[in-house]
Design a protein around this motif. Structure first.
Motif, mmCIF file in Angstrom:
data_model
loop_
_atom_site.group_PDB
_atom_site.id
_atom_site.type_symbol
_atom_site.label_atom_id
_atom_site.label_comp_id
_atom_site.label_asym_id
_atom_site.label_seq_id
_atom_site.Cartn_x
_atom_site.Cartn_y
_atom_site.Cartn_z
ATOM 1 N N TYR A 1 -2.433 0.156 13.471
ATOM 2 C CA TYR A 1 -3.055 1.193 12.653
ATOM 3 C C TYR A 1 -1.993 2.096 12.027
ATOM 4 C CZ TYR A 1 -7.739 0.058 14.350
ATOM 5 O OH TYR A 1 -8.926 -0.587 14.616
ATOM 6 N N ALA A 2 -0.934 2.383 12.755
ATOM 7 C CA ALA A 2 0.116 3.252 12.237
ATOM 8 C C ALA A 2 0.727 2.695 10.959
ATOM 9 C CB ALA A 2 1.206 3.448 13.292
ATOM 10 N N SER A 3 0.809 1.378 10.863
ATOM 11 C CA SER A 3 1.423 0.748 9.689
ATOM 12 C C SER A 3 0.627 1.010 8.412
ATOM 13 C CB SER A 3 1.551 -0.762 9.908
ATOM 14 O OG SER A 3 2.374 -1.045 11.017
ATOM 15 N N PHE A 4 -0.641 1.349 8.550
ATOM 16 C CA PHE A 4 -1.499 1.601 7.389
ATOM 17 C C PHE A 4 -1.584 3.084 7.035
ATOM 18 C CE2 PHE A 4 -3.015 -2.576 8.608
ATOM 19 C CZ PHE A 4 -3.362 -3.171 7.398
ATOM 20 N N GLU A 5 -0.938 3.940 7.821
ATOM 21 C CA GLU A 5 -1.154 5.379 7.692
ATOM 22 C C GLU A 5 -0.825 5.922 6.304
ATOM 23 O OE1 GLU A 5 0.610 9.371 9.783
ATOM 24 O OE2 GLU A 5 0.026 7.710 11.096
ATOM 25 N N TYR A 6 0.205 5.407 5.661
ATOM 26 C CA TYR A 6 0.611 5.901 4.345
ATOM 27 C C TYR A 6 -0.029 5.108 3.200
ATOM 28 C CZ TYR A 6 4.423 8.301 6.853
ATOM 29 O OH TYR A 6 5.171 9.087 7.689
ATOM 30 N N LEU A 7 -0.889 4.175 3.518
ATOM 31 C CA LEU A 7 -1.470 3.297 2.498
ATOM 32 C C LEU A 7 -2.906 3.698 2.189
ATOM 33 C CD1 LEU A 7 -0.184 -0.127 3.885
ATOM 34 C CD2 LEU A 7 0.835 1.266 2.081
ATOM 35 N N GLU A 8 -3.324 3.384 0.982
ATOM 36 C CA GLU A 8 -4.698 3.665 0.580
ATOM 37 C C GLU A 8 -5.622 2.479 0.828
ATOM 38 O OE1 GLU A 8 -4.553 4.902 -3.476
ATOM 39 O OE2 GLU A 8 -3.457 6.768 -3.037
ATOM 40 N N GLU A 9 -5.028 1.312 1.154
ATOM 41 C CA GLU A 9 -5.831 0.126 1.391
ATOM 42 C C GLU A 9 -6.667 0.273 2.665
ATOM 43 O OE1 GLU A 9 -2.642 0.052 0.700
ATOM 44 O OE2 GLU A 9 -2.135 -1.513 -0.749
ATOM 45 N N GLU A 10 -7.763 -0.472 2.697
ATOM 46 C CA GLU A 10 -8.587 -0.509 3.902
ATOM 47 C C GLU A 10 -7.768 -1.103 5.053
ATOM 48 O OE1 GLU A 10 -12.668 -2.722 5.521
ATOM 49 O OE2 GLU A 10 -11.995 -2.975 3.452
ATOM 50 N N THR A 11 -7.906 -0.522 6.226
ATOM 51 C CA THR A 11 -7.162 -1.003 7.389
ATOM 52 C C THR A 11 -7.787 -2.289 7.909
ATOM 53 O OG1 THR A 11 -6.572 1.252 8.012
ATOM 54 C CG2 THR A 11 -6.360 -0.440 9.710
ATOM 55 N N VAL A 12 -7.066 -3.386 7.747
ATOM 56 C CA VAL A 12 -7.505 -4.679 8.273
ATOM 57 C C VAL A 12 -6.367 -5.216 9.124
ATOM 58 C CG1 VAL A 12 -8.270 -7.016 7.744
ATOM 59 C CG2 VAL A 12 -8.940 -5.127 6.250
#
Length: 347
Positions: free
Chosen positions: A159-170
């Motif tokens: 989950y941390a890897s998606f923190e700066y992204l706007e994409e849906e967390t998959v």
């Protein structure tokens, strides 16, 4: 103000700034309080994917500095050695404490973004999993996930890897060796347990636990019929899978996850009616190994990469190149022109 990149606000208290930058600021505040400088950032490698510009803009936005002129390339721009990627004009005392900080941000993010791009190109459009979480300090996951995405690898596992992204967390991932160990090495039992607890997840099975990838793959696929989505081979480079034991080896060609093992697995899967099962490979894969597999048409569907994401470090340097609009720089670090740099607003 919203803190998009969760910037540690202690940067504005000089917490992360090298001592000599702080001392220089104090000296200039006393002797050159109105001096305007232009600082320029560059690196020394070809085909570098620039990343970190947006983070720097965020830091400047959160600061109380109002009168800086900032020019930069766009996030994701590809530059070559010595091309300027960022220029800041203003009172050096206003941004001296950011010099080393910005070096580091650009270095880390651009290294990951560049590696991600090169690995993606080597993979010929095949899916690549970024599994670098286990190879580095955990607080790097946010910036690494962001930079990986800028470079073209968007398949992340935390989950941390998606923190700066706007994409849906998959989240992307498979079972670990620890799960199989917990069931005494019984791959069927471990897979049953996984399926029962996560019935809506794709059933992806790790098959190298017993160092018998071919037999274990066929066994688990036969047992679960059409429910298996993919198999992952993660054989250590110091091992030769049991299925290759009777083949004469040259130059360690049979060690680890290798073309012969993957081709044999694909052949056996197809012969047993499992043509739709995908093959994932991991353990020691980088740009060069992926290129070798693709050149030899090894039937891989998905590559998993770890520390290859942060190898080949790209270093950045910031230098003063103009003072009050006049040339002034360390020898060899003159003000450079680039049509890729554009004026940007940070406030």
């Amino acid at each position: 103000m919203k803190n998009k990149f969760n910037i540690d606000l202690r940067i504005f208290e000089d917490y992360y700034s090298a001592d000599y930058f702080k001392k220089t600021r104090e000296i200039l505040n006393k002797f050159k309080p109105n001096q305007l400088v232009t600082m320029q950032w560059f690196q020394r490698k070809q085909n570098t994917v620039i990343c970190g510009i947006e983070i720097i803009k965020e830091i400047l936005r959160l600061s109380n500095i109002k009168n800086l002129v900032v020019e930069a390339v766009e996030e994701g721009e590809i530059v070559n050695a010595l091309e300027p990627v960022l220029k800041i004009t203003g009172k050096y005392s206003d941004f001296a404490h950011f010099e080393g900080l910005f070096d580091g941000i650009l270095s880390r993010a651009s290294t990951v973004a560049t590696n991600a791009r090169n690995i993606s190109i080597a993979a010929n459009g095949k899916k690549v999993l970024n599994m670098n979480d286990r190879m580095d300090y955990y607080t790097n996951q946010q910036i690494d996930g962001y930079a990986s995405s800028i470079g073209g690898i968007k398949n992340l596992v935390t989950y941390a890897s998606f923190e700066y992204l706007e994409e849906e967390t998959v989240l992307n991932g498979t079972m670990p060796h620890a799960l199989i160990a917990s069931f005494n090495g019984d791959l069927i039992a471990a897979t049953k347990a996984y399926k029962e607890v996560f019935p809506n997840n794709d059933l992806v099975v790790l098959v190298d636990y017993n160092n018998d990838c071919i037999n274990d793959s066929i066994m688990v696929c036969n047992h679960f019929k059409n429910e298996i989505k993919a198999l992952r081979l993660d054989t250590s480079p110091n091992l030769v899978d049991k299925s290759l034991a009777n083949i004469e080896e040259v130059d360690n060609e049979l060690h680890g996850v290798n073309p012969k093992l993957v081709k044999m697995l694909r052949e056996k899967l197809d012969l047993n009616g499992h043509q739709n099962v995908k093959i994932i490979v991991s353990s020691g894969f980088d740009e060069n190994k992926i290129s070798y597999f693709e050149k030899n048409k090894v039937p891989v569907d998905i590559y998993g990469v770890g520390d290859a994401i942060t190898k080949n470090k790209i270093g950045f340097t910031g230098d003063i190149v103009l003072i009050d609009g006049k040339k002034q720089s360390k020898f060899g670090r003159e003000n450079a022109f680039s049509n890729k740099i554009k004026s940007i607003k940070y406030r």
